[in-house]
Design an enzyme around this catalytic site. Sequence first.
Site, PDB file in Angstrom:
ATOM      1  N   CYS A  43      -3.448  -5.078  -1.680  1.00  0.00           N
ATOM      2  CA  CYS A  43      -4.757  -4.692  -2.511  1.00  0.00           C
ATOM      3  C   CYS A  43      -5.094  -3.531  -0.761  1.00  0.00           C
ATOM      4  CB  CYS A  43      -6.158  -4.779  -2.685  1.00  0.00           C
ATOM      5  SG  CYS A  43      -5.724  -6.387  -3.500  1.00  0.00           S
ATOM      6  N   ASP A  44      -5.174  -4.021   0.178  1.00  0.00           N
ATOM      7  CA  ASP A  44      -5.832  -3.295   1.125  1.00  0.00           C
ATOM      8  C   ASP A  44      -5.097  -2.450   2.607  1.00  0.00           C
ATOM      9  OD1 ASP A  44      -8.298  -2.803  -0.195  1.00  0.00           O
ATOM     10  OD2 ASP A  44      -9.012  -4.912   0.592  1.00  0.00           O
ATOM     11  N   CYS A 103      -6.543  -9.403   0.465  1.00  0.00           N
ATOM     12  CA  CYS A 103      -5.585  -9.036  -1.130  1.00  0.00           C
ATOM     13  C   CYS A 103      -5.081  -7.606  -0.205  1.00  0.00           C
ATOM     14  CB  CYS A 103      -6.114  -8.677  -1.781  1.00  0.00           C
ATOM     15  SG  CYS A 103      -4.703  -7.497  -2.579  1.00  0.00           S
TER      16      CYS A 103
END
Length: 306
Positions: A136-137, A133
């Site tokens: 997300c990261d 993701c």
Amino acid sequence: MRNVIIIGSGPAGYTAAIYAARANLAPLLIASSVQAGGELMNTTEVENFPGFPEGIQGPELMNKMQEQAERFGTEVLLDDVTEVDFSGPVKKVKTGYSGDFEASAVIFATGSAYRKIGLADEERLSGRGISWCATCDGFFFKQKTIAVVGGGDSAMEEATFLTKFADKVYVIHRRDTLRASKIMQDRAFANEKIEFIWNSEVTGISGENALDGVTLTDTVDGSTRELPLDGMFVSIGNDPRTHLIHGQLDLTAEGTIAVDGRSSRTSNTGVFAAGDVIDPTYRQAATAAASGTVAALDAEHYLASL
Ligand code: NAP
């Protein structure tokens, strides 16, 4: 006992809930304890959902869908379904924390899950340099050298997004042409930070406590080489999430839940399915929403016939 339980909170689940709620069925939607909203919660800009000419952020779109479903009386439960029993006319649904529920009809809209490469070290270094993701990261890879694996729309989207943070983004693809749509390809090709590594598969992952590189195998001549990396994003598609219903609903050869023609009727009377979990081909937010509509209408007709 409920009229209808909807399992899943992506565009299919929420749209089914909007329709079912407006039909006065007071649906219960079980949305997941970790993250309600499905895959679009991991997306940035959504440019192709009708009604948003300027685009909309994935999480905002999902929040709006939830709000719209709740406005008409959907009860949204943030919990995980752990087991279902569709053997009788009363459908049983067990959850992790909130107990058991029963309904006359169930709409199954569990979507799909990120596909893994299948290497042992992938799991071990997940969250330690390997991610599924970018939204997300991505932030953790400022000025780093990273790779995105895959050649579809998701891989292009992730790679393009990750150039906001990383100095260098390799796209590792197993063939020499992309599966991604033309607009997404063009965007990636035009980005100076992105370099394509064609005809290559990741066949090894190295790193003690964090990823430090991968082994690439050439899919044409079988040769191997090492590529040092600080991070790797795996973006090789999704598989339908069907683990809850194995043995209870028929599946297609592609692993999606089998439905009757253009309807949402599964092999079990009273159980309907919608969205990515029945769709091996299109898998768009808009098609999932349409599929949720079909499921709610089918469930409504079924309940009226009882
Ligand atoms: P996808 O279209 O199925 O593409 C998966 C990619 O991963 C393909 O290039 C495939 O290679 C590669 N791949 C699959 N298994 C692999 C493996 N084991 N090892 C190495 N490579 C592997 O999946 P997606 O990109 O996640 O897209 C899913 C759907 O969502 C599509 O319909 C897409 O159009 C849609 N989507 C749309 C947007 C948008 O419009 N903004 C954004 C994201 C996704 P091959 O090409 O060789 O098969």
